[in-house]
Design a protein around this motif. Structure first.
Motif, PDB file in Angstrom:
ATOM      1  N   LEU A  31       0.826  -1.202   0.000  1.00 12.44           N
ATOM      2  CA  LEU A  31       0.000   0.000   0.000  1.00 12.44           C
ATOM      3  C   LEU A  31       0.864   1.258   0.000  1.00 12.44           C
ATOM      4  N   LEU A  32       1.921   1.251   0.816  1.00 16.14           N
ATOM      5  CA  LEU A  32       2.719   2.458   1.031  1.00 16.14           C
ATOM      6  C   LEU A  32       3.705   2.751  -0.085  1.00 16.14           C
ATOM      7  N   ASN A  33       4.128   1.730  -0.836  1.00  9.58           N
ATOM      8  CA  ASN A  33       5.047   2.021  -1.950  1.00  9.58           C
ATOM      9  C   ASN A  33       4.362   1.926  -3.314  1.00  9.58           C
ATOM     10  N   ASN A  34       3.031   1.918  -3.292  1.00  8.05           N
ATOM     11  CA  ASN A  34       2.228   1.942  -4.527  1.00  8.05           C
ATOM     12  C   ASN A  34       2.504   0.751  -5.450  1.00  8.05           C
ATOM     13  N   THR A  35       2.726  -0.427  -4.865  1.00  3.00           N
ATOM     14  CA  THR A  35       2.878  -1.644  -5.665  1.00  3.00           C
ATOM     15  C   THR A  35       1.785  -2.667  -5.344  1.00  3.00           C
ATOM     16  N   PHE A  90       4.908  -0.455  -9.975  1.00  5.93           N
ATOM     17  CA  PHE A  90       4.464   0.790  -9.360  1.00  5.93           C
ATOM     18  C   PHE A  90       3.260   1.356 -10.107  1.00  5.93           C
ATOM     19  N   GLU A  91       2.218   1.711  -9.375  1.00  2.00           N
ATOM     20  CA  GLU A  91       1.066   2.432  -9.932  1.00  2.00           C
ATOM     21  C   GLU A  91       0.516   3.310  -8.815  1.00  2.00           C
ATOM     22  N   TYR A  92       0.614   4.616  -9.006  1.00  2.00           N
ATOM     23  CA  TYR A  92       0.257   5.579  -7.957  1.00  2.00           C
ATOM     24  C   TYR A  92      -1.232   5.486  -7.648  1.00  2.00           C
ATOM     25  N   ALA A  93      -1.589   5.144  -6.410  1.00  2.00           N
ATOM     26  CA  ALA A  93      -2.983   4.873  -6.060  1.00  2.00           C
ATOM     27  C   ALA A  93      -3.310   5.440  -4.680  1.00  2.00           C
ATOM     28  N   ASN A  94      -4.113   6.500  -4.657  1.00  2.00           N
ATOM     29  CA  ASN A  94      -4.546   7.056  -3.376  1.00  2.00           C
ATOM     30  C   ASN A  94      -5.285   6.029  -2.529  1.00  2.00           C
ATOM     31  N   GLY A  95      -6.004   5.112  -3.203  1.00  2.00           N
ATOM     32  CA  GLY A  95      -6.778   4.127  -2.460  1.00  2.00           C
ATOM     33  C   GLY A  95      -5.946   3.278  -1.518  1.00  2.00           C
ATOM     34  N   GLY A  96      -4.700   3.003  -1.885  1.00  3.48           N
ATOM     35  CA  GLY A  96      -3.838   2.240  -0.997  1.00  3.48           C
ATOM     36  C   GLY A  96      -3.598   2.947   0.318  1.00  3.48           C
ATOM     37  N   PHE A  97      -3.458   4.267   0.261  1.00  6.51           N
ATOM     38  CA  PHE A  97      -3.237   5.044   1.486  1.00  6.51           C
ATOM     39  C   PHE A  97      -4.531   5.216   2.274  1.00  6.51           C
ATOM     40  N   HIS A  98      -5.684   5.235   1.593  1.00  5.83           N
ATOM     41  CA  HIS A  98      -6.947   5.230   2.325  1.00  5.83           C
ATOM     42  C   HIS A  98      -7.079   3.952   3.147  1.00  5.83           C
ATOM     43  N   ILE A  99      -6.706   2.828   2.550  1.00  5.31           N
ATOM     44  CA  ILE A  99      -6.741   1.560   3.286  1.00  5.31           C
ATOM     45  C   ILE A  99      -5.745   1.598   4.433  1.00  5.31           C
ATOM     46  N   GLU A 128       9.253   3.507 -13.043  1.00  4.86           N
ATOM     47  CA  GLU A 128       9.222   3.442 -14.496  1.00  4.86           C
ATOM     48  C   GLU A 128       7.924   2.774 -14.974  1.00  4.86           C
ATOM     49  N   GLY A 129       7.254   3.407 -15.920  1.00  5.06           N
ATOM     50  CA  GLY A 129       6.007   2.868 -16.453  1.00  5.06           C
ATOM     51  C   GLY A 129       4.797   3.165 -15.607  1.00  5.06           C
ATOM     52  N   GLY A 130       4.965   3.898 -14.502  1.00  5.20           N
ATOM     53  CA  GLY A 130       3.853   4.171 -13.599  1.00  5.20           C
ATOM     54  C   GLY A 130       3.205   5.514 -13.793  1.00  5.20           C
TER      55      GLY A 130
END
Length: 381
Positions: free
Chosen positions: A107-111, A163-172, A302-304
């Motif tokens: 969740l914290l490293n967006n993976t 890596f894919e930047y996702a706010n939802g991971g930090f909400h969790i 890279e690629g995110g």
């Protein structure tokens, strides 16, 4: 010309040549501190930007969330490699996700494999256009609603794959903090971060609050889709082509409810406080050594569809080119309607520059120009 004069020149040129109303910058270099401004805090009155203003730090709040979870790990109350189901059973077990495989670290490293939350129709249909933003600017999001949105679209990859930047991971992650401690997310940020560091001008914005303490700049936004554009058609690849044409007047977005940020970024602060926080994160003065190492264990971006020349840690990032002394510069950043903040500095905490604009992120140019002016490092085109 001194580096401060170089930075001031970047600020002046940026305001003169782009649609950024105003900028404030603060540099801390050893025992020396310098502040510079350009442009205005209020387009109507023409009042200038000034040091010490309060602003929304956007996704910089992700690092606060990571710091809280690392503190809880140091206290023996959880581990970063705990699965989500260990603390929030079933929350992730929908739409192809597996809460037994996604960890707090993911969740914290967006993976985690979670999709980019900002592309969820529940969010984009409210705020994608000027008229939509005006209708919904005071909407309040509950934690339960944010958790549903986080998994409302299928995964973009397997846990740990990329890596894919996702706010939802930090909400969790924020919900895990509340489940483990029995306290609110805001209370745990205060206990673990703002109070120990003496950040008197920093707090998680209360759900009902829609403004800022004084002094603060007005916030202005061009971050809207063209008339007739379908938010459901947005992708990380095409979003720029669907944005409004340049030249339209900005919308004043100063007052709005930012509860959608929650643990993914809902911190109000100042440049001085954010420099103090960032320096504590980069030097390890707040966290124990084991947790500090985890904060800066990075993954490739890279690629995110994120910032070039960087690797991502836990809510913060590191550049792939060396700082003076041969170590990579580190950074923190965040953007939302009417606000963009970043801080970049050396890992020893001796040299940091923080910048805020009273409009959202436009491009990476400003950050890279400031880095070149202050640190003498060029990332090229």
């Amino acid at each position: 010309m001194t580096t401060y004069e170089n930075v001031q020149q970047v600020l002046d040129q940026t305001v003169a040549e782009t649609d950024i109303p105003g900028i404030v910058a603060e540099v801390r270099d050893g025992d020396r501190t310098w502040s510079g401004t350009a442009g205005v805090a209020d387009l109507r009155t023409g009042s200038p930007r000034r040091p010490g203003e309060y602003f929304h730090a956007g996704s910089s709040g992700k690092a606060f969330t990571a710091a809280v979870l690392l503190t809880l790990e140091a206290e023996g109350r959880l581990g970063l490699d705990d699965t989500v189901n260990a603390h929030l059973p079933g929350v992730l077990d929908v739409n192809g996700y597996d809460g037994d495989k996604i960890t707090i670290r993911h969740l914290l490293n967006n993976t985690s494999g979670l999709f980019p939350t900002g592309l969820a129709p529940e969010v984009s249909h409210r705020y994608a256009t000027r008229s939509g933003f005006d209708r919904h600017r005071f909407d309040t999001f509950s934690t339960e609603e944010l958790l549903r949105i986080a998994v409302s679209q299928p995964p973009v990859g397997a846990p740990g794959e990329r890596f894919e930047y996702a706010n939802g991971g930090f909400h969790i992650a924020g919900a895990i903090i509340e489940q483990v401690t029995g306290n609110s997310y805001a209370d745990e940020v205060e206990r673990s971060v703002t109070r120990p560091l003496g950040l008197a001008g920093t707090r998680v914005r209360p759900t009902a609050e829609t403004g800022y303490p004084d002094p603060h700049p007005r916030g202005y936004s061009h971050q809207f889709l063209k008339d007739g554009a379908d938010p459901a058609a947005l992708t990380p690849e095409n979003w720029q082509s669907l944005m409004e044409e340049p030249g339209l007047p900005p919308l004043d977005v100063t007052e709005f409810n930012s509860s959608a940020g929650y643990a993914a970024g809902n911190v109000v602060s100042t440049t001085s406080d954010m420099i103090r926080f960032f320096e504590a994160m980069t030097t390890g003065s707040l966290l124990p050594p084991a947790q500090h190492r985890q904060m800066w264990t990075t993954v490739s971006t890279e690629g995110g569809y994120w910032m070039p020349h960087t690797r991502y840690g836990l809510g913060l990032f590191e550049f792939d080119q060396g700082a003076p002394g041969g170590r990579a510069l580190r950074g923190i950043a965040g953007s939302l309607w009417g606000s963009y903040f970043f801080a970049v500095g050396t890992p020893d905490g001796r040299h940091t520059v923080a910048v805020h604009t009273n409009t959202e992120w436009k491009s990476w140019d400003l950050m890279f120009k400031v880095i070149e002016a202050e640190f003498g490092i060029s990332f090229g085109a």
